[in-house]
Write a protein that holds these residues in place. Structure first.
Motif, PDB file in Angstrom:
ATOM      1  N   VAL A  12       0.754  -2.836  -0.094  1.00  4.32           N
ATOM      2  CA  VAL A  12       0.581  -4.065  -0.879  1.00  4.32           C
ATOM      3  C   VAL A  12       1.928  -4.621  -1.325  1.00  4.32           C
ATOM      4  CG1 VAL A  12      -0.361  -4.989  -3.027  1.00  4.32           C
ATOM      5  CG2 VAL A  12      -1.747  -3.466  -1.615  1.00  4.32           C
ATOM      6  N   THR A  23      -3.011  -8.425   3.391  1.00  4.90           N
ATOM      7  CA  THR A  23      -3.342  -9.526   2.487  1.00  4.90           C
ATOM      8  C   THR A  23      -4.833  -9.809   2.578  1.00  4.90           C
ATOM      9  OG1 THR A  23      -2.863 -11.144   4.227  1.00  4.90           O
ATOM     10  CG2 THR A  23      -1.066 -10.602   2.709  1.00  4.90           C
ATOM     11  N   GLU A  64       3.601  -6.374   1.300  1.00 12.27           N
ATOM     12  CA  GLU A  64       2.802  -7.490   1.804  1.00 12.27           C
ATOM     13  C   GLU A  64       2.404  -7.274   3.257  1.00 12.27           C
ATOM     14  OE1 GLU A  64       4.775 -11.160   1.117  1.00 12.27           O
ATOM     15  OE2 GLU A  64       4.611 -11.028  -1.060  1.00 12.27           O
ATOM     16  N   SER A  96       0.786 -11.151   7.985  1.00  8.53           N
ATOM     17  CA  SER A  96       2.212 -10.883   8.105  1.00  8.53           C
ATOM     18  C   SER A  96       2.442  -9.746   9.075  1.00  8.53           C
ATOM     19  CB  SER A  96       2.805 -10.526   6.736  1.00  8.53           C
ATOM     20  OG  SER A  96       2.145  -9.400   6.214  1.00  8.53           O
ATOM     21  N   ARG A 124      -6.457  -6.362   2.260  1.00  8.98           N
ATOM     22  CA  ARG A 124      -5.956  -5.753   1.029  1.00  8.98           C
ATOM     23  C   ARG A 124      -7.106  -5.281   0.143  1.00  8.98           C
ATOM     24  NH1 ARG A 124      -2.676  -9.827  -2.337  1.00  8.98           N
ATOM     25  NH2 ARG A 124      -4.756 -10.714  -2.468  1.00  8.98           N
TER      26      ARG A 124
END
Length: 603
Positions: A491, A497, A494, A369, A501
């Motif tokens: 987190v 990921t 987002e 993202s 993450r």
């Protein structure tokens, strides 16, 4: 005169007319020419690839008498003698075809074998052709074993099957086995072009390409579909009509879907899927077309020097090459796998187009993202951070008396960091009033005080081995509080990921400098360049434009450990609240009730 379908009208009459089975034709022609003839042949392959056709041509080759009636065994039957004409018409008395799918019992096989004791009546050899031989019963197979192993010199067996795994090994060992392969779409396309030219039927090349792909390696299916397309188009084969007849999805929709997935445009993906639903297109066909395009894209990405097909042979070549440059290689492979496995999910969903939409959106769930994490093109080199320069830190009241270079992966956990690279030195010189282009004086460089995670004390050493336990206590520190808050923010937003993450959650912030932070992880698998770059991009979006350095070691304080400890505290509080509740204690005392372990969850 009744119409003869194309599959029967253009059935090959000689080996030279066979297409796509050169390996079988060459072996049989050489055997016939050299008179090295086996007594039993087994032809295997999928439907419509020429098993029965090869059997009839072989029977003609064995019994051909030549135009003058003086011919012998030949690899090129004349087609004009009585034997050749009778075999083509299906009335040659010495050529017997048995359909084992409907005559699979021992009685039918024994009736056939009873004819083996009689010599040929009209031809040179008796030929017994058993089609779909795998359908015979075990008793029938056993009944023919002895005759199949040692037949009379005038008898030849020809067996054909689409499933050779079901044929007993005792039968396979007595036969010469030839595997007829499925035909390539290019081979079918070339043959269909010649057939339609002979029939004087106008056809578009893209329409024939659709028919060749839909045949799935079967020439008979291709000719049958061509018959249907001629009737559907009233004597004309155009792409739109053939696509409508087959229910195939226009490649334009497929290219639009792949481009939208490459750009992370979920709205276009959903809108295109709804358009396909309204047009009544097959969801399975959509995934099949996408799989074909993605396979071509993957080939171009893996072998950029490969010459792409020209527009005449493949009108979709330009769009395929454009999408291959637009989508990264890993996303191409992921989408190919999702489409391939998604076809099996269509029947499980209440609506096949709901399943299609979920398969397509699944890629977006795995895409990074944010524009900062956008992958580069397939030919771009991954940027490699230059090795940081080390600088001794002068003694100041705010900083430790000395410092060492940047700790390596094997450095002890408590080693300090003192890094000031060229850009930071320039900023410090400007802030100190040094001229922009004048000589630099090393004595004017001022190091920035560092924030360093304090090393574990001596009393913590025995507990270091227990740090990996879920309930290990964590001593809060300023670095740990800061890193936990930062990771939680990324987190929740987002911004990171998957592996990125996990890298952030499982790491411990050891030291912070102006331009570089040091993280420590326990597993080498988390130390990936792509994951580190994604975390750096997410930190930059939060205003922390730093470079991350990763070391391997024991992690005592990480966001994941803090989250787990907090969850355990909430769980223990919930269990204590239930156990201390007066009503629950009364139930346990009066009715011998028990709390089932693992059933309590904090609200």
């Amino acid at each position: 005169m009744s119409y003869l379908v194309l599959a029967r009208k253009f059935r090959p009459k000689t080996f030279s007319e066979m297409v796509g089975q050169e390996h079988v034709v060459q072996a049989l022609e050489n055997a016939l020419t050299s008179q090295r003839l086996h007594h039993a042949y087994l032809f295997t392959g999928t439907r419509g690839v020429g098993k029965t056709t090869v059997s009839r041509i072989l029977a003609k080759s064995l019994n051909c008498q030549g135009p003058d009636g003086q011919g012998g065994i030949t690899a090129t039957p004349c087609g004009v003698c009585d034997a050749c004409k009778a075999i083509d018409a299906g009335r040659f008395v010495d050529y017997t075809e048995l359909d084992a799918a409907s005559n699979r019992g021992v009685d039918e096989v024994q009736s056939l074998l009873e004819q083996a004791v009689y010599k040929p009546v009209q031809g040179r050899f008796k030929v017994f052709m058993i089609d779909e031989v795998h359908m015979l019963t075990n008793t029938a197979f056993n009944a023919m074993l002895k005759t199949l192993e040692e037949p009379p010199e005038y008898l030849k067996f020809v067996l054909a099957t689409t499933d050779p795994q079901k044929v007993p090994v005792t039968v396979l060992s007595r036969c010469l086995q030839f595997n007829l392969r499925p035909m390539a779409p290019e081979t079918i396309l070339e043959h269909l072009t010649g057939v339609l030219q002979t029939e004087q039927v106008p056809a578009e090349s893209q329409a024939l390409r659709l028919l060749a792909r839909a045949a799935r390696g079967s020439m008979r299916d291709a000719l049958s579909l061509t018959d249907q397309a001629i009737a559907f188009g009233n004597g004309n084969l155009v792409e739109a009509g053939v696509r409508q007849m087959l229910g195939s999805v226009d490649r334009g929709h497929v290219f639009k879907l792949i481009e939208a997935l490459a750009q992370g445009d979920g709205k276009t993906v959903v809108d295109t899927s709804e358009a396909l639903r309204r047009d009544g297109m097959s969801a399975a066909s959509t995934l099949e077309e996408m799989t074909a395009v993605l396979q071509a894209m993957a080939v171009l990405q893996a072998v950029p020097s490969r010459a792409p097909p020209n527009e005449a042979s493949d009108p979709d070549a330009a769009d395929t090459a454009r999408l291959a440059a637009l989508m990264p290689m890993d996303e191409t492979q992921l989408l190919y796998s999702l489409c391939l496995h998604g076809r099996g999910e269509l029947g499980l969903a209440p609506d096949e187009y709901a399943a299609l939409t979920m398969v397509l959106l699944r890629l977006l769930a795995f895409k990074p993202s944010g524009s900062a994490e956008k992958k580069t093109l397939i030919h771009a080199e991954a940027p490699v951070a230059p090795p940081p320069a080390t600088l001794q830190v002068p003694k100041t009241p705010e900083s430790p008396p000395a410092s060492e270079p940047l700790p390596s992966r094997s450095a002890p956990p408590g080693q300090r960091l003192a890094v000031v690279d060229a850009p930071s030195r320039q900023r410090q010189e400007k802030s100190a009033g040094a001229p922009a282009d004048g000589p630099r004086d090393a004595t004017k460089v001022v190091a920035i005080p560092m924030r360093v995670q304090p090393p574990p004390s001596a009393r913590d050493t025995p507990r270091a081995a227990e740090a990996s336990a879920p309930s290990a206590a964590i001593e809060p520190s300023e670095e740990g509080d800061f890193w936990h808050a930062t990771v939680t923010q990324m987190v929740v937003a987002e911004a990171i990921t998957a592996l990125a993450r996990e890298l952030a959650l499982q790491s411990q912030l050891i030291a912070r400098d102006v331009d570089q932070w040091v993280l420590r992880v326990e597993r080498e698998s988390l130390n990936q360049v792509s994951s580190r770059e994604k975390v750096q991009a997410a930190l930059a979006a939060l205003g922390h434009g730093v470079t991350l350095a990763i070391e391997i070691g024991v992690v005592l304080d990480s966001p994941a450990r803090r989250n787990k400890l907090a969850a355990e505290i909430r769980q223990n509080a919930a269990e204590d609240a239930i156990r201390n509740d007066p009503e629950v204690q009364a139930l346990m005392r009066d009715f011998d009730a028990k709390i089932v372990p693992g059933t309590l969850r904090p609200a």
